[in-house]
Design an enzyme around this catalytic site. Structure first.
Site, PDB file in Angstrom:
ATOM      1  N   TYR A  25       0.785  -1.238   0.000  1.00 25.24           N
ATOM      2  CA  TYR A  25       0.000   0.000   0.000  1.00 25.24           C
ATOM      3  C   TYR A  25       0.817   1.289   0.000  1.00 25.24           C
ATOM      4  O   TYR A  25       0.312   2.336   0.350  1.00 25.24           O
ATOM      5  CB  TYR A  25      -0.958   0.064   1.211  1.00 25.24           C
ATOM      6  CG  TYR A  25      -1.821  -1.140   1.429  1.00 25.24           C
ATOM      7  CD1 TYR A  25      -2.285  -1.906   0.369  1.00 25.24           C
ATOM      8  CD2 TYR A  25      -2.204  -1.513   2.712  1.00 25.24           C
ATOM      9  CE1 TYR A  25      -3.092  -3.008   0.570  1.00 25.24           C
ATOM     10  CE2 TYR A  25      -3.021  -2.616   2.927  1.00 25.24           C
ATOM     11  CZ  TYR A  25      -3.447  -3.361   1.840  1.00 25.24           C
ATOM     12  OH  TYR A  25      -4.238  -4.444   2.047  1.00 25.24           O
ATOM     13  N   TYR A 153     -14.808  -5.364   3.828  1.00 21.49           N
ATOM     14  CA  TYR A 153     -13.431  -5.691   3.437  1.00 21.49           C
ATOM     15  C   TYR A 153     -13.137  -7.085   3.963  1.00 21.49           C
ATOM     16  O   TYR A 153     -13.258  -7.349   5.161  1.00 21.49           O
ATOM     17  CB  TYR A 153     -12.411  -4.691   4.008  1.00 21.49           C
ATOM     18  CG  TYR A 153     -11.000  -5.116   3.666  1.00 21.49           C
ATOM     19  CD1 TYR A 153     -10.457  -4.853   2.408  1.00 21.49           C
ATOM     20  CD2 TYR A 153     -10.226  -5.844   4.568  1.00 21.49           C
ATOM     21  CE1 TYR A 153      -9.185  -5.284   2.071  1.00 21.49           C
ATOM     22  CE2 TYR A 153      -8.955  -6.276   4.247  1.00 21.49           C
ATOM     23  CZ  TYR A 153      -8.440  -5.997   2.996  1.00 21.49           C
ATOM     24  OH  TYR A 153      -7.176  -6.439   2.665  1.00 21.49           O
ATOM     25  N   ASP A 259     -17.007 -13.360   9.184  1.00 25.63           N
ATOM     26  CA  ASP A 259     -15.579 -13.089   9.038  1.00 25.63           C
ATOM     27  C   ASP A 259     -15.119 -12.361  10.303  1.00 25.63           C
ATOM     28  O   ASP A 259     -15.292 -11.149  10.443  1.00 25.63           O
ATOM     29  CB  ASP A 259     -15.353 -12.239   7.777  1.00 25.63           C
ATOM     30  CG  ASP A 259     -13.891 -11.821   7.616  1.00 25.63           C
ATOM     31  OD1 ASP A 259     -13.083 -12.107   8.514  1.00 25.63           O
ATOM     32  OD2 ASP A 259     -13.561 -11.200   6.585  1.00 25.63           O
ATOM     33  N   LYS A 288      -5.431 -13.082  12.293  1.00 24.59           N
ATOM     34  CA  LYS A 288      -4.891 -11.944  13.046  1.00 24.59           C
ATOM     35  C   LYS A 288      -4.545 -12.309  14.501  1.00 24.59           C
ATOM     36  O   LYS A 288      -3.510 -12.904  14.739  1.00 24.59           O
ATOM     37  CB  LYS A 288      -5.850 -10.767  12.966  1.00 24.59           C
ATOM     38  CG  LYS A 288      -5.895 -10.156  11.543  1.00 24.59           C
ATOM     39  CD  LYS A 288      -6.447  -8.765  11.531  1.00 24.59           C
ATOM     40  CE  LYS A 288      -6.598  -8.204  10.138  1.00 24.59           C
ATOM     41  NZ  LYS A 288      -5.413  -7.576   9.602  1.00 24.59           N
TER      42      LYS A 288
HETATM   43  N1  PLP Z   1     -11.089 -10.171   6.829  1.00 26.96           N
HETATM   44  C1  PLP Z   1     -11.095  -9.067   7.573  1.00 26.96           C
HETATM   45  C2  PLP Z   1     -12.348  -8.693   8.302  1.00 26.96           C
HETATM   46  C3  PLP Z   1      -9.963  -8.267   7.680  1.00 26.96           C
HETATM   47  O1  PLP Z   1     -10.001  -7.158   8.416  1.00 26.96           O
HETATM   48  C4  PLP Z   1      -8.792  -8.670   6.988  1.00 26.96           C
HETATM   49  C5  PLP Z   1      -7.569  -7.863   7.052  1.00 26.96           C
HETATM   50  O2  PLP Z   1      -7.551  -6.739   7.475  1.00 26.96           O
HETATM   51  C6  PLP Z   1      -8.826  -9.835   6.224  1.00 26.96           C
HETATM   52  C7  PLP Z   1      -9.989 -10.575   6.170  1.00 26.96           C
HETATM   53  C8  PLP Z   1      -7.606 -10.290   5.476  1.00 26.96           C
HETATM   54  O3  PLP Z   1      -6.635 -10.754   6.364  1.00 26.96           O
HETATM   55  P1  PLP Z   1      -5.109 -10.874   5.903  1.00 26.96           P
HETATM   56  O4  PLP Z   1      -4.589  -9.490   5.810  1.00 26.96           O
HETATM   57  O5  PLP Z   1      -4.468 -11.674   6.994  1.00 26.96           O
HETATM   58  O6  PLP Z   1      -5.107 -11.586   4.603  1.00 26.96           O
END
Ligand code: PLP
Length: 449
Positions: A25, A153, A259, A288
């Site tokens: 980014y 996202y 998610d 995470k």
């Molecule tokens: N799902 C959500 C809700 C996220 O906030 C993120 C990343 O910020 C992801 C998926 C993607 O995770 P990664 O960056 O480990 O691929």
């Protein structure tokens, strides 16, 4: 100028970074050079130039117990002495088994099977493929459409981008992405129906119902980021919306994918955000904070009903998805040690105290000329900066205020990375009261000036 142990100066290192690395980014000519971080401890990052910077975004939302936690370090070292990695197709190991058992104990009821992968995006990709093939295996292959929300996202891989809302992240790739049905999100400050959140009846949910009605039995799953939509603008939901999504998915016979890559492991004040409305998803994605910010790992966990749809001697029903580092024992060992810290150190109480302090410290900032909205959930404090409070005008993710604010906070030794006009503070849970006060003081000074 201080020297790296190798004898390379900080400036040399930064030049070298620019010569050979491609940071996420940040491809602007005007982007500041990356921070040269030497060491981490607790909530602090120690830079090569001698500065100590407070990690106010938990290193992209992953760190929860602080950097270089002795117990996590020990778990990692001890596992490395025993088994560093082995493939997970046809092999198994104690750390993966124990982690699955412990996750099932704490995940919403009904979740009983854990599928491991590498990161948040892969956890989401696996969830999409699992939901899609589940219906095929059951002979309902017409259920092939996903419903996702505005401002969503879900990651940077192609499937995850497809279900994410259109943004500068996805835009160049739009011809590559599969189409999804997009439904309203409960973004109360910018209500999609222009209603007053204080008196509305979660009317934005009707849009999801309309989508489910019109798509009938074509919907494979609805995917959401429960309670807190992260990179799309740190949007905090009313719990009633979450409850409503679950009710509608039941009513229309489709799957609900939660998610929880960002929200899992306490970030919203509950161990999992689904708990805010006692929601049981069909599939849940974790990453995470799963490994407390130590190692990449993803989990896609699901119900027995879904797992059983893949159980067959007919190989065409197999879930052909796997990554080289699936169930990496080092990641599992750290994740287990992190869960142990949750049990022994009253982590959720600590987050509750952090939430109270964020509310008390940040909510008064709504009086400031350019603060449009303040929202707090669990360990996350969010401030939406606007040009004009009346019109709520702001530049979104590309708002010029983002980089300006980030630079000013960094000058004050506070690492924050606003999402355009949305400034947020999401520190590791181990942050002390006085450190929160200090960070809020910095935010107050910068926004009030
Ligand atoms: N799902 C959500 C809700 C996220 O906030 C993120 C990343 O910020 C992801 C998926 C993607 O995770 P990664 O960056 O480990 O691929």
């Amino acid at each position: 100028m201080s020297q790296y142990r190798s004898g390379v100066s900080e400036l040399d290192l930064i030049r070298r970074d620019h010569a050979h690395l491609w940071h996420p980014y940040t491809q602007m000519h005007t982007a500041p050079p990356p921070l040269a971080v030497n060491r981490g401890e607790g909530v602090y990052l120690y830079l090569e130039d001698g500065r100590r910077v407070l990690d106010g975004i938990s290193s992209w939302w992953v760190n929860i117990h602080g950097h270089c936690h002795p117990k996590l370090n020990e778990a990692l070292a001890s596992q490395a002495r025993t088994l560093e990695h082995v493939l997970f197709a046809g092999c198994t190991h104690r750390p993966a088994v124990e982690l699955a058992e412990q996750l099932i104990e704490i995940l919403p009821a009904g979740i009983s099977r854990v599928f491991y992968s590498d990161n948040g995006s892969t956890a989401v990709e696996a969830a999409l493929k699992m939901a899609y093939q589940y219906w095929q295996n059951r002979g309902e292959s017409q259920r092939s459409t996903f419903i996702a929300l505005q401002h969503a996202y879900h990651g940077d891989t192609v499937g995850a981008m497809s279900i994410s809302a259109d943004s500068p992240f996805t835009h160049p790739f739009s011809p590559l992405l599969f189409s999804v049905v997009r439904s309203h999100a409960p973004y109360c400050y910018r209500c999609p129906l222009s209603l007053n959140p204080a008196s509305c009846s979660i009317d934005c949910l009707k849009d999801l119902e309309r989508c489910l009605q019109s798509k009938g039995n074509e919907v494979a799953a609805v995917i959401i980021e429960p309670m807190l939509q992260g990179a799309g603008g740190m949007i905090v939901w009313p719990a009633e919306f979450l409850a409503g999504v679950r009710r509608l998915c039941h009513q229309y016979g489709t799957l609900l994918i939660a998610d929880e890559v960002l929200t899992g492991f306490g970030r919203t004040g509950k161990m999992f955000a689904c708990e805010h409305a006692s929601v049981r998803p069909d599939i849940i994605c974790l990453s995470k904070a799963l490994t407390a910010g130590y190692l990449p790992m993803g989990v896609t966990a699901t119900t027995e009903r879904i797992y059983e749809a893949f159980l067959s001697d007919d190989r065409s029903k197999t879930f052909f998805h796997g990554h080289s580092y699936t169930a990496n024992p080092l990641s599992c060992a750290v994740a287990l040690a992190s869960l142990e810290l949750f049990r022994t150190e009253n982590v959720l109480d600590r987050i509750a105290a952090l939430e109270r302090q964020l509310r008390t410290g940040l909510e008064p900032l709504t009086a400031f000329e350019h603060v449009g909205n303040v929202r707090v959930i669990g360990g996350v404090g969010i401030i939406e900066v606007v040009q004009d409070k009346q019109t709520r005008e702001a530049g979104g993710y590309l708002d010029h205020n983002g980089p300006l604010l980030a630079t000013e906070f960094l000058r004050r030794n506070l690492l924050l990375r606003p999402l355009g006009n949305v400034l947020y503070f999401m520190p590791p849970y181990v942050i002390a009261e006085k450190e929160v006060d200090w960070a809020i003081g910095q935010i107050r000074e910068v926004l009030g000036s």
